[in-house]
Design a protein around this motif. Structure first.
Motif, PDB file in Angstrom:
ATOM      1  N   ALA A 404       0.803  -1.211   0.000  1.00 11.87           N
ATOM      2  CA  ALA A 404       0.000   0.000   0.000  1.00 11.87           C
ATOM      3  C   ALA A 404       0.846   1.276   0.000  1.00 11.87           C
ATOM      4  CB  ALA A 404      -0.922   0.015   1.214  1.00 11.87           C
ATOM      5  N   LEU A 405       2.167   1.152   0.108  1.00 14.74           N
ATOM      6  CA  LEU A 405       3.032   2.331   0.186  1.00 14.74           C
ATOM      7  C   LEU A 405       3.021   3.101  -1.130  1.00 14.74           C
ATOM      8  CD1 LEU A 405       5.142   3.896   1.911  1.00 14.74           C
ATOM      9  CD2 LEU A 405       6.898   2.468   0.817  1.00 14.74           C
ATOM     10  N   LYS A 406       2.974   4.424  -1.015  1.00 20.42           N
ATOM     11  CA  LYS A 406       3.025   5.303  -2.183  1.00 20.42           C
ATOM     12  C   LYS A 406       4.333   6.102  -2.162  1.00 20.42           C
ATOM     13  CE  LYS A 406      -1.948   6.097  -2.786  1.00 20.42           C
ATOM     14  NZ  LYS A 406      -2.990   7.131  -2.978  1.00 20.42           N
ATOM     15  N   MET A 407       4.668   6.627  -3.325  1.00 16.60           N
ATOM     16  CA  MET A 407       5.844   7.486  -3.424  1.00 16.60           C
ATOM     17  C   MET A 407       5.493   8.725  -4.238  1.00 16.60           C
ATOM     18  SD  MET A 407       9.692   6.773  -4.945  1.00 16.60           S
ATOM     19  CE  MET A 407      10.158   5.692  -3.583  1.00 16.60           C
ATOM     20  N   SER A 408       6.009   9.846  -3.771  1.00 10.07           N
ATOM     21  CA  SER A 408       5.830  11.120  -4.464  1.00 10.07           C
ATOM     22  C   SER A 408       7.172  11.555  -5.037  1.00 10.07           C
ATOM     23  CB  SER A 408       5.297  12.173  -3.493  1.00 10.07           C
ATOM     24  OG  SER A 408       5.172  13.416  -4.129  1.00 10.07           O
ATOM     25  N   ILE A 409       7.170  11.951  -6.319  1.00 13.21           N
ATOM     26  CA  ILE A 409       8.398  12.373  -7.008  1.00 13.21           C
ATOM     27  C   ILE A 409       8.141  13.710  -7.691  1.00 13.21           C
ATOM     28  CG2 ILE A 409       9.992  11.849  -8.905  1.00 13.21           C
ATOM     29  CD1 ILE A 409       9.660   8.909  -8.284  1.00 13.21           C
ATOM     30  N   ASN A 410       9.080  14.625  -7.544  1.00 20.52           N
ATOM     31  CA  ASN A 410       8.959  15.947  -8.160  1.00 20.52           C
ATOM     32  C   ASN A 410       9.398  15.903  -9.619  1.00 20.52           C
ATOM     33  OD1 ASN A 410       8.433  18.102  -5.854  1.00 20.52           O
ATOM     34  ND2 ASN A 410       9.840  16.551  -5.039  1.00 20.52           N
ATOM     35  N   ILE A 411       8.631  16.565 -10.486  1.00 24.78           N
ATOM     36  CA  ILE A 411       9.008  16.736 -11.888  1.00 24.78           C
ATOM     37  C   ILE A 411       8.918  18.221 -12.217  1.00 24.78           C
ATOM     38  CG2 ILE A 411       8.255  14.414 -12.545  1.00 24.78           C
ATOM     39  CD1 ILE A 411       5.761  15.704 -13.789  1.00 24.78           C
ATOM     40  N   SER A 412       9.446  18.610 -13.364  1.00 26.08           N
ATOM     41  CA  SER A 412       9.444  20.019 -13.754  1.00 26.08           C
ATOM     42  C   SER A 412       8.368  20.278 -14.799  1.00 26.08           C
ATOM     43  CB  SER A 412      10.811  20.420 -14.318  1.00 26.08           C
ATOM     44  OG  SER A 412      10.989  19.864 -15.612  1.00 26.08           O
ATOM     45  N   ALA A 413       8.118  21.558 -15.042  1.00 27.69           N
ATOM     46  CA  ALA A 413       7.133  21.944 -16.055  1.00 27.69           C
ATOM     47  C   ALA A 413       7.543  21.445 -17.425  1.00 27.69           C
ATOM     48  CB  ALA A 413       6.978  23.460 -16.061  1.00 27.69           C
ATOM     49  N   SER A 414       8.843  21.435 -17.719  1.00 24.63           N
ATOM     50  CA  SER A 414       9.306  20.988 -19.036  1.00 24.63           C
ATOM     51  C   SER A 414       9.036  19.509 -19.260  1.00 24.63           C
ATOM     52  CB  SER A 414      10.799  21.278 -19.193  1.00 24.63           C
ATOM     53  OG  SER A 414      11.555  20.606 -18.193  1.00 24.63           O
ATOM     54  N   ASP A 415       9.000  18.715 -18.179  1.00 26.98           N
ATOM     55  CA  ASP A 415       8.707  17.286 -18.330  1.00 26.98           C
ATOM     56  C   ASP A 415       7.309  17.062 -18.882  1.00 26.98           C
ATOM     57  OD1 ASP A 415      11.178  16.265 -17.358  1.00 26.98           O
ATOM     58  OD2 ASP A 415      10.537  16.736 -15.316  1.00 26.98           O
ATOM     59  N   LEU A 416       6.360  17.919 -18.497  1.00 30.04           N
ATOM     60  CA  LEU A 416       4.985  17.765 -18.965  1.00 30.04           C
ATOM     61  C   LEU A 416       4.839  18.060 -20.454  1.00 30.04           C
ATOM     62  CD1 LEU A 416       3.047  19.369 -15.977  1.00 30.04           C
ATOM     63  CD2 LEU A 416       3.300  16.940 -16.507  1.00 30.04           C
TER      64      LEU A 416
END
Length: 576
Positions: A404-416
């Motif tokens: 059930a563990l989740k992970m949050s990862i930061n991405i940049s605007a350019s990745d989108l």
């Protein structure tokens, strides 16, 4: 018979490598043409160098000594070429036998029998060779040290002349040698002008800028072109006088520049100045650029050099240039993890992966320093891919015991905006057997509120793959509460600065409460960042936030510590 005079000491090391090569070739040519045992070439303008070719046998006297002046195009003296022909008969026999070879025999046999005839013949040829050397020096200046558009000296000439000026300074001189730079127009404005007006007109404008500055400068001050619309000068003066000179140059561009009957430019010049130091000539141009950038960013007409600013800029350049090596290295980049606690029961339901960088030279570089430097470059996708690959691989391992563990990862605007980014994320999830809806990608408000088609398509693709989207630092400056209903996101993370402001400003608590209420009514989960005290933890529960994150909950942990902590914290989050 004359004794051989003491020959001058060659320039060591030569400041001008191109002139040094030309001088060496010229002296060898003179020695071969005239059979001279010693040749001395001296140049004091437009560059300064002395080169000596000497194969005179020990103890020899001078049979012939000839000199020719080297003149510039205007007739001014640039230096001289002098040849010496030794009387080998005065040298001892052993030295003669050791230094005589076939080429020397040929040269000696070609010498005129009479010293007087040799003098008359040599002078004409020597004058011609001096003229050829002058032509070579002129071509050298044009090719290596002259700006072809304006006719000014270029930045290489600028540095050489600054070095020469420093070497000529008498000890105890009270005034300093100052270098100055005038930046007439921002680079982005020049780019727009090229597109709108054409390169020819822009080049004409640059020539007119140079002419205006030349007319403004005091007599005897030389102007150089250091960049596209950056011009330089240096002079011995006080700080106040140099500042006044540059201020006058800047003021000259307050009036529009008429390029032709159609084009008229409104300019925005700034200037910077630095004291020239002997040991810092290699960084002279970089320091001037740094000062002009500081002047423009600060909105000041003239700025005096700040060495710390240059060091910071050099550090930033080193950081950006080291990113690829860091990604390829197994020891520089790593992830640490900070848990998020569910408000309802205190369980750790998720971890945020945070990038850390230990540079081999600079040591630990804070992410708040290197991420903004890389974020808008072509290196950011490489960094994002490394974090996603490393983070999802670890999440896959953790989910074997904690599904059930989740992970949050930061991405940049350019990745989108990257083509196929959503498919790439899904592939990494599949490769690491990460379950659906257990990955959360965090983006800033500035990235998510944009309605560009590429961004919307990527968000839609990620959502279809079961990836959740979180707005990071909500309330940091882009907030528009009316847009919350339109955003394709699952989680709202309240900016930690807004949360920390609650202690000093009770009105901030009202703002946070309003944002939480509205977000929850619209179906978003709410996470509060920056929970660093028991009071903020209690307030977060009072506001009705779903999860909390901050130093009071837990600081970011290394992998081993996070793995051990997860084993002792029960994770009962329900997947939905």
């Amino acid at each position: 018979m004359l004794a051989l005079p003491a020959l001058p000491t060659p320039s060591r090391p030569p400041a001008d490598s191109h002139a040094a090569a030309l001088a060496e070739t010229a002296t060898l040519l003179a020695a071969g043409l005239f059979g001279a045992d010693a040749v001395v070439l001296r140049l004091h303008s437009p560059t300064e160098i002395t080169h000596v070719h000497d194969v005179t046998p020990a103890g020899a006297g001078v049979r012939l000594r000839q000199r020719a002046d080297i003149h510039g195009p205007d007739g001014a003296s640039w230096g001289s070429l002098e040849i010496f022909d030794a009387d080998n008969a005065l040298a001892d026999d052993a030295t003669e036998s050791a230094t005589t070879d076939v080429a020397e025999d040929t040269a000696i046999s070609a010498r005129p029998a009479s010293p007087l005839a040799a003098t008359q013949a040599a002078q004409i040829a020597l004058d011609q060779l001096a003229a050829h050397i002058a032509s070579g020096v002129r071509a050298l200046q044009a090719n290596h040290y002259e700006d072809h558009l304006t006719g000014l000296g270029n930045r290489h000439r600028f540095v050489l002349d600054a070095a020469a000026a420093m070497s000529e300074r008498a000890p105890g001189v009270q005034v300093r040698l100052w270098a100055g730079i005038i930046d007439v127009l921002p680079l982005e404005d020049i780019s727009r002008l090229v597109i709108s007006a054409g390169l020819h007109r822009v080049e004409l404008a640059i020539s007119l800028m140079a002419e205006r500055l030349v007319r403004t400068l005091p007599s005897g001050i030389r102007l150089y072109r250091l960049g596209l619309v950056r011009f330089g000068l240096f002079r011995d003066d006080t700080l106040e006088q140099m500042h006044g000179c540059l201020s006058k140059c800047v003021a000259e561009f307050e009036a529009p520049l008429r390029v032709d009957d159609v084009m008229q430019l409104d300019l925005c010049a700034v200037a910077g100045m630095i004291p020239v130091e002997r040991g810092e000539l290699d960084d002279l141009i970089a320091a001037l650029y740094s000062t002009s950038i500081a002047a423009r960013s600060q909105g000041r007409p003239v700025t005096v050099y700040n060495r710390q600013v240059l060091r910071t800029q050099q550090r930033h350049g080193m950081i950006v240039n080291s990113v690829r090596a860091a990604i390829a290295s197994p020891r520089q980049l790593r992830l640490v993890y900070q848990p998020r606690e569910r408000t309802a029961d205190g369980n750790w339901t998720s971890v945020e992966a945070l990038l850390r960088w230990n540079h081999p030279t600079l040591g630990d570089i804070p992410p708040g320093e290197f991420i903004p430097l890389v974020e808008h470059t072509a290196l950011m996708p490489l960094l994002t891919d490394w974090v996603l690959g490393t983070g999802l691989r670890q999440l896959g391992e953790w989910q074997r015991a904690l599904p059930a563990l989740k992970m949050s990862i930061n991405i940049s605007a350019s990745d989108l905006k990257r083509p196929g980014f959503d498919a790439s994320v899904r592939r990494l999830m599949d490769e690491n057997r990460v379950s659906a809806r257990s990955l959360e990608l965090e983006v800033t408000e500035g990235a998510i509120v944009r309605t560009e088609r590429a961004v919307l398509e990527t968000l839609g693709g990620l959502s279809r793959h079961g990836v959740e989207i979180a707005i990071d630092d909500f309330g940091a400056g882009y907030s528009n509460l009316t847009q919350l209903s339109e955003l394709q996101v699952d989680v709202i993370k309240i900016d930690n600065r807004l949360v920390r402001a609650v202690a000093a400003n009770p009105r901030a608590a009202t703002i946070v409460q309003s944002v939480v209420d509205l977000a929850k009514r619209l179906g978003h989960r709410v996470v509060v960042e920056g929970v660093e005290t028991a009071e903020l933890k209690a307030l977060s529960a009072h506001w009705g936030c779903d999860e909390m994150q901050g130093y009071y909950i837990a600081r970011p942990m290394e992998l081993s510590a996070m793995t051990q902590a997860l084993a002792t914290r029960h994770v009962y989050a329900t997947l939905h």
